[in-house]
Structures are given as structure tokens and as C-alpha cells.
Design a protein around this motif. Structure first.
Motif, PDB file in Angstrom:
ATOM      1  N   ASN A   1       0.753  -1.571   0.249  1.00 27.78           N
ATOM      2  CA  ASN A   1       0.037   0.119   0.287  1.00 27.78           C
ATOM      3  C   ASN A   1       0.881   1.103  -0.054  1.00 27.78           C
ATOM      4  OD1 ASN A   1      -3.272  -0.815   0.299  1.00 27.78           O
ATOM      5  ND2 ASN A   1      -1.881  -1.535   2.495  1.00 27.78           N
ATOM      6  N   ILE A   2       0.234   2.079  -0.617  1.00 26.12           N
ATOM      7  CA  ILE A   2       0.902   3.580   0.050  1.00 26.12           C
ATOM      8  C   ILE A   2       0.615   3.909   1.223  1.00 26.12           C
ATOM      9  CG2 ILE A   2       1.280   6.317  -0.881  1.00 26.12           C
ATOM     10  CD1 ILE A   2       0.426   4.967  -4.053  1.00 26.12           C
ATOM     11  N   ASN A   3       1.136   4.139   2.410  1.00 21.77           N
ATOM     12  CA  ASN A   3       0.836   4.262   3.272  1.00 21.77           C
ATOM     13  C   ASN A   3       0.594   5.768   3.902  1.00 21.77           C
ATOM     14  OD1 ASN A   3       0.979   1.747   4.009  1.00 21.77           O
ATOM     15  ND2 ASN A   3       2.873   1.603   4.590  1.00 21.77           N
ATOM     16  N   PHE A   4      -0.279   6.442   4.796  1.00 21.03           N
ATOM     17  CA  PHE A   4      -0.581   7.892   5.261  1.00 21.03           C
ATOM     18  C   PHE A   4      -0.899   7.433   7.031  1.00 21.03           C
ATOM     19  CE2 PHE A   4      -4.192   6.923   2.726  1.00 21.03           C
ATOM     20  CZ  PHE A   4      -4.806   7.038   3.670  1.00 21.03           C
ATOM     21  N   SER A   5      -1.081   9.114   6.582  1.00 18.12           N
ATOM     22  CA  SER A   5      -1.245   8.399   8.472  1.00 18.12           C
ATOM     23  C   SER A   5      -2.300  10.260   8.312  1.00 18.12           C
ATOM     24  CB  SER A   5       0.008   9.823   9.777  1.00 18.12           C
ATOM     25  OG  SER A   5       0.915   8.897   9.761  1.00 18.12           O
ATOM     26  N   VAL A   6      -3.768   9.251   9.703  1.00 20.88           N
ATOM     27  CA  VAL A   6      -4.876  10.451   9.463  1.00 20.88           C
ATOM     28  C   VAL A   6      -4.542  11.108  11.409  1.00 20.88           C
ATOM     29  CG1 VAL A   6      -7.347  11.071   9.433  1.00 20.88           C
ATOM     30  CG2 VAL A   6      -5.905   8.850   8.152  1.00 20.88           C
ATOM     31  N   ILE A   7      -4.737  12.908  10.751  1.00 19.02           N
ATOM     32  CA  ILE A   7      -4.379  12.744  12.247  1.00 19.02           C
ATOM     33  C   ILE A   7      -5.896  13.771  12.851  1.00 19.02           C
ATOM     34  CG2 ILE A   7      -3.346  15.207  13.096  1.00 19.02           C
ATOM     35  CD1 ILE A   7      -2.166  13.572  10.202  1.00 19.02           C
ATOM     36  N   LEU A   8      -6.465  13.353  14.133  1.00 17.19           N
ATOM     37  CA  LEU A   8      -7.253  13.909  14.380  1.00 17.19           C
ATOM     38  C   LEU A   8      -7.297  14.256  15.655  1.00 17.19           C
ATOM     39  CD1 LEU A   8      -9.387   9.973  13.674  1.00 17.19           C
ATOM     40  CD2 LEU A   8      -9.276  12.166  12.090  1.00 17.19           C
ATOM     41  N   ARG A   9      -8.324  14.299  15.994  1.00 16.67           N
ATOM     42  CA  ARG A   9      -7.542  15.422  17.931  1.00 16.67           C
ATOM     43  C   ARG A   9      -9.197  15.084  18.943  1.00 16.67           C
ATOM     44  NH1 ARG A   9      -3.862  17.959  18.654  1.00 16.67           N
ATOM     45  NH2 ARG A   9      -3.800  19.769  20.883  1.00 16.67           N
TER      46      ARG A   9
ATOM     47  N   ALA B   1      -5.277  -2.725  -0.045  1.00 14.62           N
ATOM     48  CA  ALA B   1      -4.621  -4.302  -0.765  1.00 14.62           C
ATOM     49  C   ALA B   1      -3.753  -5.305   0.429  1.00 14.62           C
ATOM     50  CB  ALA B   1      -3.350  -3.626  -1.459  1.00 14.62           C
ATOM     51  N   TRP B   2      -4.319  -6.335   0.465  1.00 11.73           N
ATOM     52  CA  TRP B   2      -3.520  -7.330   1.193  1.00 11.73           C
ATOM     53  C   TRP B   2      -2.447  -7.240   1.498  1.00 11.73           C
ATOM     54  CZ3 TRP B   2      -7.492 -10.311   4.176  1.00 11.73           C
ATOM     55  CH2 TRP B   2      -7.920 -10.638   3.823  1.00 11.73           C
ATOM     56  N   PRO B   3      -1.672  -7.699   2.107  1.00 10.28           N
ATOM     57  CA  PRO B   3      -0.414  -8.069   2.266  1.00 10.28           C
ATOM     58  C   PRO B   3       0.285  -9.109   1.027  1.00 10.28           C
ATOM     59  CG  PRO B   3      -1.112  -8.392   4.044  1.00 10.28           C
ATOM     60  CD  PRO B   3      -2.047  -8.156   3.863  1.00 10.28           C
ATOM     61  N   ILE B   4       0.863  -8.481   0.173  1.00 10.91           N
ATOM     62  CA  ILE B   4       0.918  -9.537  -1.157  1.00 10.91           C
ATOM     63  C   ILE B   4       2.637  -9.295  -1.339  1.00 10.91           C
ATOM     64  CG2 ILE B   4      -1.151  -9.215  -1.698  1.00 10.91           C
ATOM     65  CD1 ILE B   4       0.016  -7.130  -4.117  1.00 10.91           C
ATOM     66  N   ARG B   5       3.245 -10.286  -2.084  1.00  8.75           N
ATOM     67  CA  ARG B   5       4.822 -10.146  -2.341  1.00  8.75           C
ATOM     68  C   ARG B   5       4.703 -11.409  -3.680  1.00  8.75           C
ATOM     69  NH1 ARG B   5       9.073  -9.709   0.607  1.00  8.75           N
ATOM     70  NH2 ARG B   5       8.147  -9.623   2.746  1.00  8.75           N
ATOM     71  N   LYS B   6       5.262 -10.020  -4.150  1.00 10.63           N
ATOM     72  CA  LYS B   6       5.282 -10.673  -5.866  1.00 10.63           C
ATOM     73  C   LYS B   6       7.116 -11.816  -6.175  1.00 10.63           C
ATOM     74  CE  LYS B   6       2.285  -7.629  -8.656  1.00 10.63           C
ATOM     75  NZ  LYS B   6       2.492  -6.609  -9.676  1.00 10.63           N
ATOM     76  N   VAL B   7       7.095 -12.327  -6.780  1.00  9.41           N
ATOM     77  CA  VAL B   7       8.120 -13.395  -6.599  1.00  9.41           C
ATOM     78  C   VAL B   7       8.149 -13.928  -8.002  1.00  9.41           C
ATOM     79  CG1 VAL B   7       8.919 -15.699  -5.727  1.00  9.41           C
ATOM     80  CG2 VAL B   7       7.611 -14.570  -4.046  1.00  9.41           C
ATOM     81  N   TYR B   8       9.371 -13.602  -8.333  1.00  3.83           N
ATOM     82  CA  TYR B   8      10.101 -13.818 -10.437  1.00  3.83           C
ATOM     83  C   TYR B   8      10.772 -15.041  -9.991  1.00  3.83           C
ATOM     84  CZ  TYR B   8       7.659  -9.131 -10.634  1.00  3.83           C
ATOM     85  OH  TYR B   8       6.841  -8.327 -10.906  1.00  3.83           O
ATOM     86  N   PHE B   9      10.640 -16.254 -10.505  1.00  3.61           N
ATOM     87  CA  PHE B   9      11.228 -17.149 -10.895  1.00  3.61           C
ATOM     88  C   PHE B   9      12.224 -16.931 -12.371  1.00  3.61           C
ATOM     89  CE2 PHE B   9       7.892 -18.497  -8.252  1.00  3.61           C
ATOM     90  CZ  PHE B   9       8.504 -18.948  -7.424  1.00  3.61           C
ATOM     91  N   ALA B  10      13.492 -17.115 -12.013  1.00  2.81           N
ATOM     92  CA  ALA B  10      14.342 -17.234 -13.389  1.00  2.81           C
ATOM     93  C   ALA B  10      14.473 -18.124 -13.869  1.00  2.81           C
ATOM     94  CB  ALA B  10      15.243 -16.483 -13.363  1.00  2.81           C
ATOM     95  N   LYS B  11      14.199 -17.819 -15.736  1.00  2.00           N
ATOM     96  CA  LYS B  11      14.466 -19.408 -16.638  1.00  2.00           C
ATOM     97  C   LYS B  11      15.035 -19.702 -16.674  1.00  2.00           C
ATOM     98  CE  LYS B  11      10.365 -17.408 -19.168  1.00  2.00           C
ATOM     99  NZ  LYS B  11       9.715 -17.476 -20.625  1.00  2.00           N
ATOM    100  N   LYS B  12      15.497 -21.115 -16.638  1.00  2.00           N
ATOM    101  CA  LYS B  12      16.831 -21.952 -16.751  1.00  2.00           C
ATOM    102  C   LYS B  12      16.334 -22.225 -17.851  1.00  2.00           C
ATOM    103  CE  LYS B  12      19.474 -25.518 -14.423  1.00  2.00           C
ATOM    104  NZ  LYS B  12      19.474 -26.143 -13.449  1.00  2.00           N
ATOM    105  N   LYS B  13      18.364 -22.399 -18.263  1.00  2.00           N
ATOM    106  CA  LYS B  13      18.405 -22.416 -20.121  1.00  2.00           C
ATOM    107  C   LYS B  13      18.672 -23.944 -20.375  1.00  2.00           C
ATOM    108  CE  LYS B  13      20.192 -18.387 -22.000  1.00  2.00           C
ATOM    109  NZ  LYS B  13      20.785 -17.600 -22.318  1.00  2.00           N
TER     110      LYS B  13
END
Length: 356
Positions: A304-312, A342-354
Motif C-alpha cells: 500500500n501507499i501508507n499515510f497517517s490521519v491526524i484527529l484530535r 490491499a492485502w499484504p502481497i509479495r511478488k516472486v519472479y523465477f528466472a528461466k533456466k536454459k
């Protein structure tokens, strides 16, 4: 001079008349002092904001009048010829009277200062009200000891040994009560410096939070929100880093962390979030209704793009209710507007082996 001139004519009545005149003069001086204090000084003290000067004038008024009368009696006795053989005895007697007079003067003055300090400086708390009699007793004991030693010295009694004995005895008592005295003076420091007071909501550097319930001679009691009580030695409390959420005022900001998906329109997110915050502030008990909430974007997070909300809020404990209501309202509005958290996600890229 007039009396000396008339002495041959007055005969045996000369000394009696002289004594009467001295007493009358001392009474006149006492009345003049009383008039000056009542009409002059008192009127000036009534114009000041503090009551200290009023209490001091009231405290010293009677001792000064008594001092004027005692001075007249002293000179009257010395003026009598048939008491000339007892001059040394009279001097000793009036030495005792003078020491007692000075002690009375100091006791009344100190008592006036302590009363003023308790009424105008200290907060109206149970602990601090308990300390006033202690301060008063300590002052009385100190004045009494000084007066006793002074009196003994004036009467020719050797006090060197006594002072040494008192010093050794005091040292022994101080060593025996070292821990108790340490807590006692730490409690006095807390009450005098007032970093906290009863009713404040504080947090210690150990992470414990709660309302200050009582500040005693040895310990301070803190009541946690879970209705548990923490008892802290005053020496430890005085050396701790304390966050006082009720100082300088009870009103405080509340920061709520929020995050939205990378595909969100940030201008729209800001506008909607502030709108929700304003509505929640107006309808939630303990919130500052006229406060203008705002947000600050702070980082690109993993999901996510994180931010803070300031209340009083009006006081610390109101933050829980306000945060609760705000999160509910914001989630509902985001769902309606199609803004993704967004849900916490992590993209994992696998390198193609020749493959050969």
C-alpha cells in the motif's frame, strides 16, 4: 530629664511614677505599631493578588505588640533601685523570654508561609494536603532545636558535646532509615516540582500506563485502564522518564495509520478520508468537533501507499473510541467508493533456466 528635675519633690514615689511612665510609653508604642499595621500596611496588602503579605502581617502583629510591651517591662524593672542587685538575674530571665519571643515570631511567620503555600501553590490533592502538616512539624522541630541550643548557650551551658551527640545520633538515624528517607524526599520532590498530579494519565518509560491515583510519602499509586493498580516507589518514579498525557493540556492529537492500494487516486483518497474524519469528529463523544483533520502521505509500502490521519480528542482515553469509530466509517466509505486497501502481497519472479 523632667523626672530627674522633679525627683526631689516626688520622693519615694519617683521610681513608681517612672515605671508607670515607661509602661505607658511601651503601650503607646504598641498601639502606634498596631495602628500602622492596621491602617497602613494592611490596606496595601489588600490591593495585592497574593494572600502571602496578608498572612505575614497577621502573623507578626501580635508578636510585635508583645515585644513592645516586654521591652517596656524590661526597662521598668531595671529602673527600680531595690532590684539593682538582681540585674543579672533579670537579664537571664529576659534572655529566656527573648529566645521564646523570637521562636514565637519565627513559628508564626513560617506557619503563615506554609499556609499560603498550601492554599495558592499546591494543588488541592489528598497527598499534598497531607504534606502540609509534615512541613509544619519539621519547621517547628527545627525552630525548637535552634531555640533550645541558643538558650542553653546564652545561659552558659556547654552545648558542644550536645551538638556532637545530636549529630552522631542524627547520622545513625539517617543511615538506619536511608531507604525510607530516600522515598520520602523523592515524594516531596514530586509534590514540589509537580511533573504529575493526581488524576493525570501518564506513561512510564517501562511502558506502563494509567491514572495517577495517589502520591504518598513512599510510593505513588497508578490505576491502569484494566482496573489494576501499579505501586511505584517514589525514588524510581522521580528518576523515570514520564509522558504526561494531561500536560500541558488534556487535549491531544490522535494519529491513525492507513494504507491504500497503488492503483488508488491519491487526491480522491485524501478528500474522502478528510470528509469521513470530519463527520466522525462531530458525532463521537470526546472528540474535538471543530478540529480540521488532515492526512500526510509518508511512504511507499510493500502493498500500500501508507499515510497517517491526524484527529484530535479532548483527553487521552477518548482516542480509543474515536479510532474505533473512524476505522469503521472509513472502511465502509472506501468500500462504497471502490478504494482498495490491499492485502499484504509479495511478488516472486523465477528466472528461466536454459536447457541444453
Amino acid at each position: 530629664m523632667v523626672l530627674e528635675f522633679l525627683s526631689p519633690y516626688l520622693g519615694s514615689y519617683f521610681e513608681t511614677i517612672r515605671v508607670i511612665i515607661i509602661i505607658v510609653i511601651s503601650l503607646f508604642v504598641a498601639k502606634a505599631i498596631n495602628f500602622f499595621l492596621d491602617r497602613g500596611i494592611r490596606r496595601l496588602t489588600e490591593k495585592t493578588k497574593t494572600t502571602l503579605d496578608d498572612k505575614l502581617v497577621h502573623a507578626i502583629r501580635k508578636p510585635i505588640l508583645l515585644g513592645a510591651l516586654l521591652t517596656g517591662v524590661y526597662f521598668s524593672l531595671h529602673s527600680l533601685s531595690y532590684l539593682s542587685g538582681y540585674a543579672a538575674l533579670i537579664n537571664q530571665a529576659f534572655t529566656v523570654v527573648f529566645v521564646l519571643f523570637v521562636s514565637l515570631f519565627l513559628v508564626r511567620t513560617v506557619n503563615a508561609v506554609i499556609e499560603w503555600y498550601g492554599e495558592e501553590i499546591l494543588s488541592k490533592t489528598k497527598a499534598q494536603e497531607q504534606m502540609i502538616p509534615i512541613f509544619r512539624k519539621i519547621a517547628y522541630i527545627v525552630i525548637g532545636l535552634i531555640a533550645l541550643l541558643w538558650l542553653m548557650n546564652q545561659l552558659g551551658i556547654q552545648i558542644t558535646t550536645l551538638v556532637a551527640t545530636l549529630g552522631i545520633g542524627g547520622l545513625a538515624v539517617a543511615l538506619a532509615l536511608q531507604d525510607t528517607l530516600k522515598e520520602f524526599f523523592a515524594g516531596m520532590y514530586i509534590m514540589a516540582d509537580r511533573p504529575i498530579k493526581i488524576g493525570d494519565y501518564i506513561e512510564l518509560d517501562s511502558g506502563q500506563k494509567g491514572f495517577v491515583e495517589d502520591i504518598g510519602w513512599r510510593t505513588t499509586k497508578i490505576k491502569m485502564l484494566g482496573n489494576n493498580r501499579i505501586i511505584i516507589p517514589n525514588s524510581k518514579l522521580s528518576s523515570s522518564i514520564i509522558t504526561n498525557y494531561y500536560a500541558p493540556t488534556r487535549e491531544m492529537s490522535v494519529v491513525v495509520p492507513v494504507g491504500v492500494g497503488y492503483g488508488s487516486d491519491l487526491e480522491k483518497v485524501e478528500k474522502i478520508t478528510i470528509d469521513v474524519a470530519k463527520k466522525v469528529l462531530k458525532k463521537t463523544d470526546g472528540a474535538v468537533e471543530n478540529f480540521e483533520p488532515f492526512i500526510r502521505y509518508k511512504e511507499f509500502g510493500d502493498s500500500n501507499i501508507n499515510f497517517s490521519v491526524i484527529l484530535r480528542v479532548k483527553k487521552y482515553v477518548n482516542k480509543y473510541k474515536l479510532t474505533h469509530e473512524f476505522i469503521k466509517a472509513l472502511k465502509k466509505r472506501y468500500d462504497k467508493e471502490g478504494i482498495e486497501i490491499a492485502w499484504p502481497i509479495r511478488k516472486v519472479y523465477f528466472a528461466k533456466k536454459k536447457v541444453d
